[in-house]
Design a protein around this motif. Sequence first.
Motif, PDB file in Angstrom:
ATOM      1  N   ALA A 212       0.424  -1.332  -0.441  1.00 50.22           N
ATOM      2  CA  ALA A 212      -0.118  -0.170   0.263  1.00 50.22           C
ATOM      3  C   ALA A 212       0.645   1.182   0.329  1.00 50.22           C
ATOM      4  N   ALA A 213       2.086   1.008   0.601  1.00 49.89           N
ATOM      5  CA  ALA A 213       2.519   2.476   0.843  1.00 49.89           C
ATOM      6  C   ALA A 213       3.719   2.759  -0.631  1.00 49.89           C
ATOM      7  N   HIS A 214       3.895   1.414  -0.966  1.00 50.34           N
ATOM      8  CA  HIS A 214       4.723   0.956  -2.351  1.00 50.34           C
ATOM      9  C   HIS A 214       4.098   2.242  -3.698  1.00 50.34           C
ATOM     10  N   MET A 215       2.407   1.470  -3.834  1.00 53.16           N
ATOM     11  CA  MET A 215       1.582   2.185  -5.086  1.00 53.16           C
ATOM     12  C   MET A 215       1.509   3.503  -4.408  1.00 53.16           C
ATOM     13  N   SER A 216       1.286   4.348  -3.026  1.00 58.54           N
ATOM     14  CA  SER A 216       1.264   5.358  -2.388  1.00 58.54           C
ATOM     15  C   SER A 216       2.027   6.251  -3.205  1.00 58.54           C
ATOM     16  N   VAL A 217       2.779   5.647  -3.184  1.00 55.49           N
ATOM     17  CA  VAL A 217       4.606   6.769  -3.589  1.00 55.49           C
ATOM     18  C   VAL A 217       4.371   6.733  -5.133  1.00 55.49           C
ATOM     19  N   ASN A 218       4.165   5.857  -5.452  1.00 54.70           N
ATOM     20  CA  ASN A 218       4.391   5.537  -6.688  1.00 54.70           C
ATOM     21  C   ASN A 218       3.215   6.952  -7.410  1.00 54.70           C
ATOM     22  N   ALA A 219       2.196   6.322  -6.935  1.00 58.04           N
ATOM     23  CA  ALA A 219       0.890   7.084  -7.219  1.00 58.04           C
ATOM     24  C   ALA A 219       1.176   9.189  -7.183  1.00 58.04           C
ATOM     25  N   TRP A 220       1.688   8.828  -6.307  1.00 59.07           N
ATOM     26  CA  TRP A 220       2.147  10.872  -5.960  1.00 59.07           C
ATOM     27  C   TRP A 220       3.033  10.596  -6.323  1.00 59.07           C
ATOM     28  N   ALA A 221       4.020   9.954  -7.503  1.00 58.09           N
ATOM     29  CA  ALA A 221       5.221  10.378  -7.971  1.00 58.09           C
ATOM     30  C   ALA A 221       4.701  10.866  -9.145  1.00 58.09           C
ATOM     31  N   VAL A 222       3.432   9.756  -9.836  1.00 56.95           N
ATOM     32  CA  VAL A 222       3.243  10.674 -10.862  1.00 56.95           C
ATOM     33  C   VAL A 222       2.264  11.203 -11.740  1.00 56.95           C
ATOM     34  N   PHE A 223       1.174  10.925 -10.143  1.00 54.11           N
ATOM     35  CA  PHE A 223      -0.036  12.148 -10.809  1.00 54.11           C
ATOM     36  C   PHE A 223      -0.228  14.242  -9.739  1.00 54.11           C
ATOM     37  N   GLY A 224       0.643  13.445  -8.442  1.00 50.93           N
ATOM     38  CA  GLY A 224       0.529  13.994  -7.350  1.00 50.93           C
ATOM     39  C   GLY A 224       1.889  15.209  -7.628  1.00 50.93           C
ATOM     40  N   ASP A 225       3.008  15.220  -7.734  1.00 47.65           N
ATOM     41  CA  ASP A 225       3.770  15.833  -8.097  1.00 47.65           C
ATOM     42  C   ASP A 225       3.202  16.583  -9.182  1.00 47.65           C
ATOM     43  N   ARG A 226       2.885  16.271 -10.453  1.00 39.63           N
ATOM     44  CA  ARG A 226       2.484  16.742 -12.015  1.00 39.63           C
ATOM     45  C   ARG A 226       1.490  18.552 -11.562  1.00 39.63           C
TER      46      ARG A 226
END
Length: 264
Positions: A212-226
């Motif tokens: 869950a933590a790994h999914m969260s950080v990847n989702a943030w890297a892909v979408f949140g940062d943008r």
Amino acid sequence: MTKRQKIWDVVFPLVFIWLCMAAVTVVLLLVTGLIVGEYDPEKIYDRVRTLPMWISIAAFGLTLLLQKNNYRVDSMRFPMRDGGWKAWQMVCGCLCVTFAGHVWSSLITGSGLERVFTGYTQNAAPAFENQNLLLLILGTVILGPAAEEMIFRGMLFRRAAYYAGMRKGILLSAFCFGIYHGNVIQFLYAFLLGFLLAFVYERSGDLRAAVAAHMSVNAWAVFGDRLIRKTFHGSVPVSCLAAEAAACVTCFLLLYFRGKQKNA
């Protein structure tokens, strides 16, 4: 078991996912080349922009399929303590890793290291640009974290911790996770994430928390940062990074001291 056998037992999951990724890459390049009538890998990637995602999806899916039984065996060979995490602890784990990843990534970008070590910007980063959204979510946010957590925390970390102790196991699994990413910039990024993900797994005793933590950080890297960069016209404000860092440290300390109190 001899020392050499123990070393091989620890590094085998890393070798396996590497070989799996290499085999899938070769097969899909050949098949795609036959379809488009082109046999230069660079030209194939230029013509089929979604190919890197298809390679990732196939490799991660194959890894999950072929290693699930070994993971189950490891669950019995190397039992983990049950941290009995509650919902708030799961949320804290996800926030800690996510914010740490974003702050660390921003610091690496701002340091200028990407201009020195160009492997990421020339090879890895373009693979995620202009990708099909559904493929990006499936490969990067869903299958990638599931497969990598099974390999690096569910197997490699557990084995290393059993043979060498918990601290060395966390460091070794983080180091292997960094090496697996294939370039200096991603090594620096993945090493910290690997350390925190192993911490989350060790404290929770539940691989689902690390996934869950790994999914969260990847989702943030892909979408949140943008989203942040679009909101603030291409840059991430220092105040935003400071808030994320403070939240990350707070979550880490809550999980760390909560775990020590439970052990006591």
